[in-house]
Design a protein around this motif. Structure first.
Motif, PDB file in Angstrom:
ATOM      1  N   ASN A  55       0.867  -1.358  -0.009  1.00 40.41           N
ATOM      2  CA  ASN A  55       0.092   0.070  -0.080  1.00 40.41           C
ATOM      3  C   ASN A  55       0.645   1.332  -0.057  1.00 40.41           C
ATOM      4  O   ASN A  55       0.591   2.257   0.718  1.00 40.41           O
ATOM      5  CB  ASN A  55      -1.081  -0.110   1.222  1.00 40.41           C
ATOM      6  CG  ASN A  55      -2.172   0.994   0.877  1.00 40.41           C
ATOM      7  OD1 ASN A  55      -2.460   1.391  -0.112  1.00 40.41           O
ATOM      8  ND2 ASN A  55      -2.636   1.621   2.067  1.00 40.41           N
ATOM      9  N   LYS A 110      -0.462  -0.556   5.344  1.00 39.24           N
ATOM     10  CA  LYS A 110      -1.151  -1.790   4.580  1.00 39.24           C
ATOM     11  C   LYS A 110      -2.823  -1.550   4.716  1.00 39.24           C
ATOM     12  O   LYS A 110      -3.567  -1.757   3.849  1.00 39.24           O
ATOM     13  CB  LYS A 110      -1.126  -3.120   4.944  1.00 39.24           C
ATOM     14  CG  LYS A 110       0.442  -3.622   4.506  1.00 39.24           C
ATOM     15  CD  LYS A 110       0.756  -4.905   4.795  1.00 39.24           C
ATOM     16  CE  LYS A 110       0.209  -6.162   4.008  1.00 39.24           C
ATOM     17  NZ  LYS A 110       0.653  -7.431   4.277  1.00 39.24           N
ATOM     18  N   GLY A 111      -3.202  -1.427   5.920  1.00 38.13           N
ATOM     19  CA  GLY A 111      -4.575  -1.145   6.009  1.00 38.13           C
ATOM     20  C   GLY A 111      -5.138   0.451   5.834  1.00 38.13           C
ATOM     21  O   GLY A 111      -6.421   0.481   6.203  1.00 38.13           O
ATOM     22  N   ASN A 112      -4.104   1.206   5.629  1.00 36.02           N
ATOM     23  CA  ASN A 112      -4.868   2.627   5.287  1.00 36.02           C
ATOM     24  C   ASN A 112      -5.694   2.635   3.797  1.00 36.02           C
ATOM     25  O   ASN A 112      -5.530   2.006   2.898  1.00 36.02           O
ATOM     26  CB  ASN A 112      -3.566   3.645   5.103  1.00 36.02           C
ATOM     27  CG  ASN A 112      -3.988   5.003   5.143  1.00 36.02           C
ATOM     28  OD1 ASN A 112      -4.406   5.367   6.183  1.00 36.02           O
ATOM     29  ND2 ASN A 112      -3.902   5.771   4.350  1.00 36.02           N
ATOM     30  N   PRO A 113      -6.894   3.386   4.123  1.00 35.37           N
ATOM     31  CA  PRO A 113      -7.588   3.277   2.846  1.00 35.37           C
ATOM     32  C   PRO A 113      -6.927   3.969   1.776  1.00 35.37           C
ATOM     33  O   PRO A 113      -7.277   3.515   0.400  1.00 35.37           O
ATOM     34  CB  PRO A 113      -8.802   4.413   3.388  1.00 35.37           C
ATOM     35  CG  PRO A 113      -8.388   4.992   4.494  1.00 35.37           C
ATOM     36  CD  PRO A 113      -7.194   4.316   5.092  1.00 35.37           C
ATOM     37  N   GLU A 159       1.375  -2.798   9.290  1.00 37.66           N
ATOM     38  CA  GLU A 159      -0.034  -2.968   9.308  1.00 37.66           C
ATOM     39  C   GLU A 159      -0.911  -2.104   9.392  1.00 37.66           C
ATOM     40  O   GLU A 159      -1.930  -1.794   8.594  1.00 37.66           O
ATOM     41  CB  GLU A 159      -0.505  -3.949  10.540  1.00 37.66           C
ATOM     42  CG  GLU A 159       0.095  -3.387  11.899  1.00 37.66           C
ATOM     43  CD  GLU A 159       1.329  -3.740  12.363  1.00 37.66           C
ATOM     44  OE1 GLU A 159       1.583  -3.653  13.646  1.00 37.66           O
ATOM     45  OE2 GLU A 159       2.337  -4.268  11.641  1.00 37.66           O
ATOM     46  N   LEU A 160      -0.427  -0.676   9.799  1.00 40.67           N
ATOM     47  CA  LEU A 160      -0.934   0.389   9.457  1.00 40.67           C
ATOM     48  C   LEU A 160      -0.846   1.026   8.197  1.00 40.67           C
ATOM     49  O   LEU A 160      -2.008   1.467   7.507  1.00 40.67           O
ATOM     50  CB  LEU A 160      -0.441   1.645  10.700  1.00 40.67           C
ATOM     51  CG  LEU A 160      -1.029   2.876  10.566  1.00 40.67           C
ATOM     52  CD1 LEU A 160      -2.616   2.914  11.122  1.00 40.67           C
ATOM     53  CD2 LEU A 160      -0.328   3.816  11.237  1.00 40.67           C
TER      54      LEU A 160
END
Length: 101
Positions: A11, A77-80, A74-75
């Motif tokens: 991401n 990768k999880g961001n919109p 993980e932050l």
């Protein structure tokens, strides 16, 4: 193309960076200081990837904290939306204000 796929998985956003006198530019998917090399075994290697993930917002009075206070994978990768590895750096990134939001 391989680094684009890595950036997609992690991401990370593509961003254009200019040299110091604005005569050349390139599109990067990782931090500008990451290096890609083709080994003698015909495999690709990324080195100098310590700034692969974007930095957290700068903290006043902590010099160059963008070099070592990085967001957790993980932050990111999880961001919109994809994030820029060169956010808050002194590199000449096109539309830096947008990346720093």
């Amino acid at each position: 193309k391989r680094i684009e796929r890595v950036a997609e998985i992690l991401n990370l956003s593509a961003h254009t960076v200019f040299n110091w006198d604005d005569t050349q530019s390139g599109v990067f998917y990782t931090g500008v200081d990451c290096e890609g090399h083709l080994g003698e075994d015909n495999r690709y290697y990324i080195i100098d990837a310590s700034r692969l993930f974007p930095p957290s917002p700068p903290i006043p009075n902590i010099k160059s904290c963008h070099l070592f206070q990085l967001l957790r994978p993980e932050l990111v990768k999880g961001n919109p939306i994809p994030l820029c590895s060169d956010t808050f750096s002194k590199f000449k990134v096109q539309n830096m204000e947008q990346h720093n939001e």
